[in-house]
Design a protein around this motif. Structure first.
Motif, PDB file in Angstrom:
ATOM      1  N   GLU A 121      -4.783  -4.093   1.605  1.00 40.62           N
ATOM      2  CA  GLU A 121      -3.956  -3.289   0.479  1.00 40.62           C
ATOM      3  C   GLU A 121      -4.939  -2.087  -0.665  1.00 40.62           C
ATOM      4  O   GLU A 121      -4.889  -0.668  -0.345  1.00 40.62           O
ATOM      5  CB  GLU A 121      -3.347  -4.000  -0.583  1.00 40.62           C
ATOM      6  CG  GLU A 121      -2.038  -3.214  -2.189  1.00 40.62           C
ATOM      7  CD  GLU A 121      -2.241  -3.607  -2.951  1.00 40.62           C
ATOM      8  OE1 GLU A 121      -2.080  -3.518  -4.029  1.00 40.62           O
ATOM      9  OE2 GLU A 121      -2.654  -4.692  -3.394  1.00 40.62           O
ATOM     10  N   SER A 122      -6.414  -2.933  -0.508  1.00 35.09           N
ATOM     11  CA  SER A 122      -6.969  -2.227  -1.307  1.00 35.09           C
ATOM     12  C   SER A 122      -7.068  -1.041  -0.427  1.00 35.09           C
ATOM     13  O   SER A 122      -8.052  -0.245  -0.467  1.00 35.09           O
ATOM     14  CB  SER A 122      -7.835  -2.725  -1.809  1.00 35.09           C
ATOM     15  OG  SER A 122      -8.789  -3.490  -1.643  1.00 35.09           O
TER      16      SER A 122
ATOM     17  N   VAL B  32       2.707   1.566  -4.524  1.00 35.52           N
ATOM     18  CA  VAL B  32       1.666   2.859  -5.041  1.00 35.52           C
ATOM     19  C   VAL B  32       3.298   2.947  -5.779  1.00 35.52           C
ATOM     20  O   VAL B  32       2.922   3.079  -6.814  1.00 35.52           O
ATOM     21  CB  VAL B  32       1.628   3.384  -4.219  1.00 35.52           C
ATOM     22  CG1 VAL B  32       0.693   4.583  -5.063  1.00 35.52           C
ATOM     23  CG2 VAL B  32      -0.111   2.180  -3.639  1.00 35.52           C
TER      24      VAL B  32
ATOM     25  N   ALA C  85       0.896  -1.154  -0.173  1.00 43.63           N
ATOM     26  CA  ALA C  85      -0.261  -0.128  -0.024  1.00 43.63           C
ATOM     27  C   ALA C  85       0.996   1.466   0.296  1.00 43.63           C
ATOM     28  O   ALA C  85      -0.109   1.797  -0.085  1.00 43.63           O
ATOM     29  CB  ALA C  85      -0.578   0.326   1.086  1.00 43.63           C
TER      30      ALA C  85
ATOM     31  N   ASN D  23      -4.361   1.564   0.803  1.00 45.20           N
ATOM     32  CA  ASN D  23      -3.466   2.410  -0.008  1.00 45.20           C
ATOM     33  C   ASN D  23      -4.338   3.804  -0.796  1.00 45.20           C
ATOM     34  O   ASN D  23      -3.712   4.379  -1.389  1.00 45.20           O
ATOM     35  CB  ASN D  23      -2.955   1.401  -1.668  1.00 45.20           C
ATOM     36  CG  ASN D  23      -3.927   0.640  -2.684  1.00 45.20           C
ATOM     37  OD1 ASN D  23      -5.407   2.024  -2.407  1.00 45.20           O
ATOM     38  ND2 ASN D  23      -4.445   0.244  -2.763  1.00 45.20           N
ATOM     39  N   ASP D  24      -5.624   4.164  -0.162  1.00 47.03           N
ATOM     40  CA  ASP D  24      -5.525   5.441  -0.814  1.00 47.03           C
ATOM     41  C   ASP D  24      -4.898   6.597  -0.561  1.00 47.03           C
ATOM     42  O   ASP D  24      -5.006   7.708  -1.334  1.00 47.03           O
ATOM     43  CB  ASP D  24      -7.370   5.622  -0.405  1.00 47.03           C
ATOM     44  CG  ASP D  24      -8.516   4.768  -1.474  1.00 47.03           C
ATOM     45  OD1 ASP D  24      -7.580   4.391  -2.483  1.00 47.03           O
ATOM     46  OD2 ASP D  24      -8.949   3.795  -0.712  1.00 47.03           O
TER      47      ASP D  24
ATOM     48  N   SER E  71      -2.710   3.050  -8.676  1.00 47.48           N
ATOM     49  CA  SER E  71      -3.727   2.038  -7.056  1.00 47.48           C
ATOM     50  C   SER E  71      -4.416   1.199  -7.104  1.00 47.48           C
ATOM     51  O   SER E  71      -5.599   1.429  -7.902  1.00 47.48           O
ATOM     52  CB  SER E  71      -4.223   3.072  -5.505  1.00 47.48           C
ATOM     53  OG  SER E  71      -5.159   4.018  -6.202  1.00 47.48           O
ATOM     54  N   THR E  72      -4.832   0.428  -6.359  1.00 50.28           N
ATOM     55  CA  THR E  72      -5.974  -0.603  -6.980  1.00 50.28           C
ATOM     56  C   THR E  72      -6.913  -0.166  -5.834  1.00 50.28           C
ATOM     57  O   THR E  72      -6.721   1.123  -4.460  1.00 50.28           O
ATOM     58  CB  THR E  72      -5.564  -2.298  -5.743  1.00 50.28           C
ATOM     59  OG1 THR E  72      -4.897  -2.505  -4.227  1.00 50.28           O
ATOM     60  CG2 THR E  72      -4.559  -2.881  -6.285  1.00 50.28           C
TER      61      THR E  72
ATOM     62  N   ALA F 230      -1.938   7.087  -3.262  1.00 49.75           N
ATOM     63  CA  ALA F 230      -2.561   8.039  -3.934  1.00 49.75           C
ATOM     64  C   ALA F 230      -3.438   8.753  -3.671  1.00 49.75           C
ATOM     65  O   ALA F 230      -3.162   9.383  -5.022  1.00 49.75           O
ATOM     66  CB  ALA F 230      -3.495   6.407  -4.423  1.00 49.75           C
TER      67      ALA F 230
END
Length: 575
Positions: A157-158, A98, A94, A161-162, A129-130, A165
């Motif tokens: 991770e999803s 990224v 994450a 990871n915001d 990012s995912t 991003a």
């Protein structure tokens, strides 16, 4: 009033069409999110609906609100055990993952499209990012059961990871618009704020809301509204103080979901509908924004960028992030493939448009096309690739339905429904006979449903295929009973082909197994239990489906307990 009613009519029609399209999605094997986008595009100005909609501010508001609800729902269903298994690798993915993805794709986009490097890297940051909404939705509706390490890694991770991003997109917009006022120190402080405040507010919000949920005596339907409103409160407040609201609302959901109470079941059932409504509304609105002719103009560029992202940038970022965490090659390949893009890239692509970045429409069109390609190619192949790479495990027998009767704040009676499968072990048995060797005082049948009607239980009652039997079952017997209702010759052979013909206790001595089958073990390993031998030879935290080889024999983790300790091992004997 006519204008308001027309708006309601339009909104209701679009959501109704989205619901209907779910049946078509299931038949065609296409991701549901893609169907929602399709409904929006068909209703748009170049579709059959002819609706002209280009209000990016309204779309951003709807997108942010929907993403907050989706992340809250994803957090509610994430167990703490997942963090024990995959917190470290998912955190690296994450963050560094990224950055690596954006750097590789940014360099490629800059040279391939002949862009200024800041614009090229900004384009990469938008799609780098995912997406949590896509990952949560597609993994849980794919019909495939991944091994726990892969599933936990992708979901954490999803969900986390915001912040990275958003930080990269914000920093690159500032670098593009005001390069002389942009400094490394200010960017680093922004990242610390995003992560620090997001983690802190998620912890505080989760603890406060979970405590309120246990102590307040509300009507059943109000618990979910309290959690949603509380989650949105944490999301907005964290954003206002400079933190990551997405991270805060996800962690808030994690802490609430892991506090089992009388309100948890009501919250999860309502959140199912709210999360679905959020996804449908968001993707329909995003579909209204796009112009198909513009997508077609940039289709080739988007296809090339998507191919580089899927086949080069994402795999290299994954390998460089988690190679030292003892994932095998198949797991690394699958995690690389399921780098799903969804609403987050499209939402991020609106930021340059609203902030006046030159040629920002190109960023939006390319990001939208990349998302469509990701959902169409990666999203539609999740089950197939999982079986091909052998990262899935056999389906686990589960109850058809479950309820809980709460007797106090911390005491409940679990009620579970089991459907009789044709040719299963229980067909033809009396409902009470099914649990004859279990705890008869704690496990008993209290209702039988046949042909959608309740069947009175008698001494001559026998279970038939299609019957649904309701039992009071203690937690440690839930899976045992599920196996008896579900296992047939085909399902047993599938399980045996994966785990092996024999089930062995991990507390058994390895030397005893070696003596029984003529295996070659040195003296030190012979004195170990099978659990100790497995941990010695297997690097990392073992999960269901992990295996080691002893000569031609294979030991596979068949079941783990809540603490992650091996409960049963499968033994496959060479033919």
């Amino acid at each position: 009033m006519d204008g308001i009613n027309s708006l309601f009519l339009l909104g209701g029609l679009l959501l109704f069409l989205s619901v209907i399209s779910t049946t078509l999605s299931a038949r065609l094997g296409l991701p549901l999110l893609l169907m929602f986008l399709g409904v929006g595009m068909l209703a748009g100005e170049e579709g059959i609906g002819g609706i002209e909609f280009d209000n990016f501010f309204t779309a951003t508001v709807i997108g942010q609100l929907a993403l907050a609800v989706i992340l809250l729902d994803g957090g509610l269903r994430t167990r703490f055990e997942s963090f024990r298994i995959a917190l470290k690798p998912a955190s690296v993915l994450a963050s560094w993952g990224v950055i690596a993805t954006v750097a590789l794709l940014g360099i490629f986009a800059t040279f391939y499209m002949g862009l200024d490097w800041r614009f090229g890297v900004l384009m990469a940051a938008i799609v780098g990012s995912t997406d949590a909404g896509a990952v949560f939705s597609l993994l849980r509706n794919s019909g495939v059961r991944l091994n726990e390490r892969v599933q936990a890694t992708l979901e954490i991770e999803s969900g986390a990871n915001d912040p990275m991003a958003i930080f990269l997109v914000t920093a690159l917009i500032a670098l593009t618009m005001n390069p002389e006022k942009s400094g490394v120190a200010s960017f680093l402080w922004m990242l610390v704020q995003q992560l620090g405040f997001g983690l802190a507010m998620g912890f505080v919000g989760g603890k406060v809301l979970s405590r309120l949920m246990r102590r307040l005596n509300l009507a059943e339907g109000l618990y979910a509204l309290m959690i949603v409103s509380g989650g949105l409160l944490m999301f907005a407040f964290t954003n206002l103080i400079g933190g990551s609201g997405f991270l805060a609302v996800y962690l808030t959901g994690v802490f609430i979901g892991n506090q089992h109470s009388h309100a948890t079941e009501h919250v999860l059932r309502v959140m199912d509908g709210l999360a679905w409504l959020a996804q449908a509304s968001m993707f329909v609105v995003l579909g209204l924004l796009v112009t198909p002719t513009r997508l077609w103009e940039h289709g080739l560029d988007a296809l090339v960028l998507a191919a580089f992202l899927m086949l080069v940038a994402r795999p290299l970022a994954v390998v460089s992030s988690i190679w030292k965490f003892h994932y095998n090659k198949r797991e690394l390949a699958y995690i690389s493939w399921v780098g799903l893009r969804g609403a987050v890239p499209i939402t991020l692509a609106m930021m340059p448009l609203m902030m006046g970045v030159p040629n920002a429409r190109l960023l939006f069109d390319v990001a939208f096309a990349v998302v469509i390609l990701s959902l169409l190619i990666q999203g539609a192949t999740i089950p197939m690739v999982a079986h091909w790479l052998r990262v899935s495990v056999p389906p686990k027998p589960e109850p058809k339905d479950s309820r809980e009767i709460w007797l106090s704040e911390s005491a409940s009676v679990p009620l579970l429904a089991y459907e009789v499968v044709a040719d299963s072990d229980v067909e033809g048995m009396h409902p009470d006979e099914v649990a004859h060797d279990l705890d008869l005082l704690a496990t008993r049948c209290f209702a039988l449903i046949r042909n959608h009607k309740r069947e009175e239980l008698g001494l001559d009652t026998r279970l038939k295929a299609g019957d649904v039997a309701w039992y009071i079952v203690p937690e440690h017997q839930v899976e045992t009973l599920a196996k008896r209702f579900a296992e047939t010759g085909s399902s047993m052979s599938l399980s045996q082909s994966f785990f092996g013909e024999f089930v062995v206790n991990p507390s058994s001595l390895a030397g005893d197994l070696a003596m029984a089958y003529g295996l070659q073990l040195d003296e030190a390993e012979s004195n170990l239990t099978l659990r100790q031998l497995f941990k010695k030879r297997f690097e990392g935290v073992p999960v269901e489906g992990d295996r080691i080889h002893i000569g031609g024999f294979v030991l596979t983790v068949k079941e783990t307990d809540k603490d992650g300790s091996m409960k049963w091992l499968g033994l496959k004997v060479p033919s």
